[in-house]
Each structure stands twice: as structure tokens, then as C-alpha cells.
Scaffold this motif. Sequence first.
Motif, PDB file in Angstrom:
ATOM      1  N   ALA A   1       0.928  -1.237  -0.065  1.00 26.85           N
ATOM      2  CA  ALA A   1       0.034  -0.017   0.068  1.00 26.85           C
ATOM      3  C   ALA A   1       0.879   1.385  -0.086  1.00 26.85           C
ATOM      4  CB  ALA A   1      -1.014   0.099   1.118  1.00 26.85           C
ATOM      5  N   GLU A   2       2.196   1.197   0.496  1.00 28.89           N
ATOM      6  CA  GLU A   2       2.953   2.211   0.648  1.00 28.89           C
ATOM      7  C   GLU A   2       4.025   2.372  -0.306  1.00 28.89           C
ATOM      8  OE1 GLU A   2       2.385   0.625   3.580  1.00 28.89           O
ATOM      9  OE2 GLU A   2       0.649   1.902   4.112  1.00 28.89           O
ATOM     10  N   ALA A   3       4.127   1.176  -1.265  1.00 28.62           N
ATOM     11  CA  ALA A   3       5.231   0.971  -2.101  1.00 28.62           C
ATOM     12  C   ALA A   3       5.050   2.013  -3.141  1.00 28.62           C
ATOM     13  CB  ALA A   3       5.260  -0.407  -2.789  1.00 28.62           C
ATOM     14  N   ASP A   4       6.177   2.443  -3.947  1.00 28.14           N
ATOM     15  CA  ASP A   4       6.215   3.292  -5.088  1.00 28.14           C
ATOM     16  C   ASP A   4       5.444   2.492  -6.254  1.00 28.14           C
ATOM     17  OD1 ASP A   4       6.801   4.477  -7.415  1.00 28.14           O
ATOM     18  OD2 ASP A   4       9.180   4.712  -6.844  1.00 28.14           O
ATOM     19  N   PRO A   5       4.405   3.237  -6.713  1.00 26.65           N
ATOM     20  CA  PRO A   5       3.658   2.649  -7.945  1.00 26.65           C
ATOM     21  C   PRO A   5       4.325   2.105  -9.191  1.00 26.65           C
ATOM     22  CG  PRO A   5       3.142   4.744  -7.726  1.00 26.65           C
ATOM     23  CD  PRO A   5       4.035   4.610  -6.646  1.00 26.65           C
ATOM     24  N   VAL A   6       5.440   2.582  -9.411  1.00 30.55           N
ATOM     25  CA  VAL A   6       6.412   2.366 -10.424  1.00 30.55           C
ATOM     26  C   VAL A   6       7.062   0.947 -10.022  1.00 30.55           C
ATOM     27  CG1 VAL A   6       8.392   3.056 -11.924  1.00 30.55           C
ATOM     28  CG2 VAL A   6       6.755   4.576 -11.247  1.00 30.55           C
ATOM     29  N   ARG A   7       7.608   0.984  -8.830  1.00 30.39           N
ATOM     30  CA  ARG A   7       8.153  -0.569  -8.502  1.00 30.39           C
ATOM     31  C   ARG A   7       7.034  -1.634  -8.588  1.00 30.39           C
ATOM     32  NH1 ARG A   7      13.658   0.104  -8.169  1.00 30.39           N
ATOM     33  NH2 ARG A   7      14.249   1.878  -7.222  1.00 30.39           N
ATOM     34  N   LEU A   8       5.573  -1.292  -8.213  1.00 29.16           N
ATOM     35  CA  LEU A   8       4.798  -2.467  -8.339  1.00 29.16           C
ATOM     36  C   LEU A   8       4.615  -2.593  -9.716  1.00 29.16           C
ATOM     37  CD1 LEU A   8       2.271  -1.097  -5.753  1.00 29.16           C
ATOM     38  CD2 LEU A   8       3.687  -3.009  -5.515  1.00 29.16           C
ATOM     39  N   ARG A   9       4.639  -1.670 -10.653  1.00 30.79           N
ATOM     40  CA  ARG A   9       4.488  -1.997 -12.070  1.00 30.79           C
ATOM     41  C   ARG A   9       5.629  -2.737 -12.711  1.00 30.79           C
ATOM     42  NH1 ARG A   9       5.889   2.076 -15.688  1.00 30.79           N
ATOM     43  NH2 ARG A   9       7.905   1.701 -14.938  1.00 30.79           N
ATOM     44  N   ASP A  10       6.812  -2.265 -12.246  1.00 26.09           N
ATOM     45  CA  ASP A  10       8.043  -2.899 -12.596  1.00 26.09           C
ATOM     46  C   ASP A  10       8.014  -4.534 -12.050  1.00 26.09           C
ATOM     47  OD1 ASP A  10       8.985  -0.735 -13.554  1.00 26.09           O
ATOM     48  OD2 ASP A  10      10.677  -0.368 -12.192  1.00 26.09           O
ATOM     49  N   LEU A  11       7.463  -4.740 -10.941  1.00 28.19           N
ATOM     50  CA  LEU A  11       7.445  -6.027 -10.515  1.00 28.19           C
ATOM     51  C   LEU A  11       6.462  -6.966 -11.382  1.00 28.19           C
ATOM     52  CD1 LEU A  11       8.167  -8.401  -8.334  1.00 28.19           C
ATOM     53  CD2 LEU A  11       6.329  -7.514  -6.926  1.00 28.19           C
ATOM     54  N   LEU A  12       5.214  -6.285 -11.714  1.00 26.03           N
ATOM     55  CA  LEU A  12       4.470  -7.039 -12.477  1.00 26.03           C
ATOM     56  C   LEU A  12       4.902  -7.258 -13.694  1.00 26.03           C
ATOM     57  CD1 LEU A  12       1.601  -8.299 -12.849  1.00 26.03           C
ATOM     58  CD2 LEU A  12       0.559  -5.847 -13.407  1.00 26.03           C
ATOM     59  N   LEU A  13       5.641  -6.466 -14.445  1.00 23.83           N
ATOM     60  CA  LEU A  13       6.160  -6.577 -15.750  1.00 23.83           C
ATOM     61  C   LEU A  13       7.056  -7.780 -15.974  1.00 23.83           C
ATOM     62  CD1 LEU A  13       6.783  -5.587 -18.743  1.00 23.83           C
ATOM     63  CD2 LEU A  13       8.516  -4.169 -17.864  1.00 23.83           C
ATOM     64  N   LEU A  14       8.062  -7.772 -14.837  1.00 20.60           N
ATOM     65  CA  LEU A  14       8.931  -8.868 -14.700  1.00 20.60           C
ATOM     66  C   LEU A  14       8.039 -10.337 -14.531  1.00 20.60           C
ATOM     67  CD1 LEU A  14      11.773  -7.038 -12.661  1.00 20.60           C
ATOM     68  CD2 LEU A  14      11.937  -7.581 -15.126  1.00 20.60           C
TER      69      LEU A  14
END
Length: 337
Positions: free
Chosen positions: A167-180
Motif C-alpha cells: 500500500a505504501e510502495a512506489d507505484p512504479v516499483r509495483l508496475r516493474d514487478l508485475l512486468l517482470l
Amino acid sequence: MREAVDEFASHLAQVRNRSAHTVRAYVTDLVSLLDHAVRSGGSSPADLDLAVVRSWLARQRTMGAARSTLARRAAAARTFSTWAHRHGLLPIDVAAPLASPRAHRELPTVLRADQAAALVEAAATDAGPTDARPTNAHPVEVEPTGGAGLATAHPSGPSQAAGPAAAEADPVRLRDLLLLELLYATGVRVSEVCGLDVADVDSGRRVIRVLGKGSRERTVPYGVPAQRALDGWLRHGRPRLVGPHSRNALLLGARGGRLNATTARRIVSGYAEAAGLPRISPHGLRHSAATHLLEGGADLRAVQELLGHSSLASTQIYTHVSVERLRAAYRQAHPRA
């Protein structure tokens, strides 16, 4: 000749349903061929003959064109010749007897299973580069209209989403994780993953609907880790990046538009470098996924279906990768290797 080029391009795109990249490459090759024909004394497509095509390819080889490039240009010449003959522009299919140089096919670079896991974990542990930070990020907990069907299937709390404190994570990091996760879990092409819409994901069955080459649609499954990454992104990432240009795109760039393939490649290579892994691209993750499936006992036909290969010959290269690994292990370990 310009009219013939335009009509051929339209045929490739609308009748043959070739990709924009293929159309552009074939048209470029055709323009080069017809230019060579003009220099050889021709004035229309009807003046094209096998000798002109062969001299054009020979000139390309003299200029240092790779075997793979020559093979593609020969294919473009044959395709145009067949089309022109059917449409009355050539009296005979002049390029039909043309033989293509066999391209040297190098074995693809693949990661080991532990290396692929380390790559994904680099995003999960917030270690690695990203593209520009979003300027419109704000905490939102509810998926906007268009993603409600997926939102209802999500776990109820951030502790079940991917990564620490989603919930507090950087949204771009969450996007990167999903991409990988998606690239490695499904083996899809980078253009296919960037083209996914929210509605293309069925989280209940854990499958995605992919539109591949030639507009061929296929369904590809993914696993639990990718589902967790998807949950985290849809709950705590995408709503903070979504903007007027997002539409229904699943993966978004930092400014809210659909994530493009160039940025996706940079993300993958950046995390690989940060994790100290061999240089890898999204296509390298596709190779890795296919190789690991086959090494794990998956049927070759099933892998062909998952990857969206029209020919089994395209999938068989991954069996060579596995054999090469076995041969390398033998050479390293056997006393009489």
C-alpha cells in the motif's frame, strides 16, 4: 513503380495480416530491389527478372549484409514476385526459383531458474532502476471503472499483495514487478505484454488473453507470484498512475500512458544489471521461460501454444538450448569428456 509498392504494402497489411514491422521491412527491401532494377535499365515491375534479383542480393552481400538480412530480403523478393504475378504485373513468378541463404541461428541467451528468480526479486526488494518518478501519484485504494471485475477478485489486504508494504510502495516499483513477473511467468513478447488491457486478465482462472503476431489470439496461464504482483499493482499502483491517457491499458508509464516496449526493455535490462545478472532483454526472459518449461518436462506442443509460434520449428530451438546445457555440464563434470 510507386503505385506497385503502395499496393503491395496494402496487400501485406490487409490481406496477409502482417505486422507493421514486417510491412515496413518488406517495403524497404522492395524499394531497394526496384531501385536496383531501375539502375539495371528497367522502368517498370514487368522488367524485373531472376537475374536482377540475384544481382541485387549479390550486391547486398558485397556490402556486408548479414545472412539473416539476406534471407529476409530474398523472402521479400519472392513474396512480391508472387503477388505481382497474380496481379498481372509480372508475366511469370520470376523469384520463385530463388534460394535463400540459410541464416546462422545462434542459441538464445537464457537465465538459470535461480537467476530469473533473482531478477524478479530485485523489483520486489526495491533494488534497481526505474523510469521517471510519477508526478501525479496519490494514494487510492479502489480500482477505477473498467477494472472492477478484477478488483473484486483481489485479496482483501496489502499483506497479500506482492512486495513489502504494497500500500505504501512506489507505484512504479509495483508496475516493474508485475512486468517482470508476467514476462517470465508467461513467456509473452514485450509488445504483447505492453498491449494488454485490464479486461485481458482473468484473475479467477489466472490467465491472460494475448493478441500476438498476425492478430492471432491465445490464452496464456500465469502462476501465483504473478497474481500477487497483479493484485498489488491493481490495488496500490495503477490507481496512482492512471490519467486521461491511460484508457484500459494494464501497464502504465510514469506519466499515465500505456507502457511502451522501449521503456519495458530498459526496465528489464536495468534490474538485471542492478542484480549483477547477465545482460538480458524481455525476449531473453521469453527464451528463459520456454527453456525452463521444457527442462521441467513440458510438452513441446504445449510450449508452442503458450509462446504463440505458428511453426513447431520455432519452438524446437529451445530443445537445443537444453541439450547445450547438458553437454556443457558433461564436459565440466565427466572425467573422460
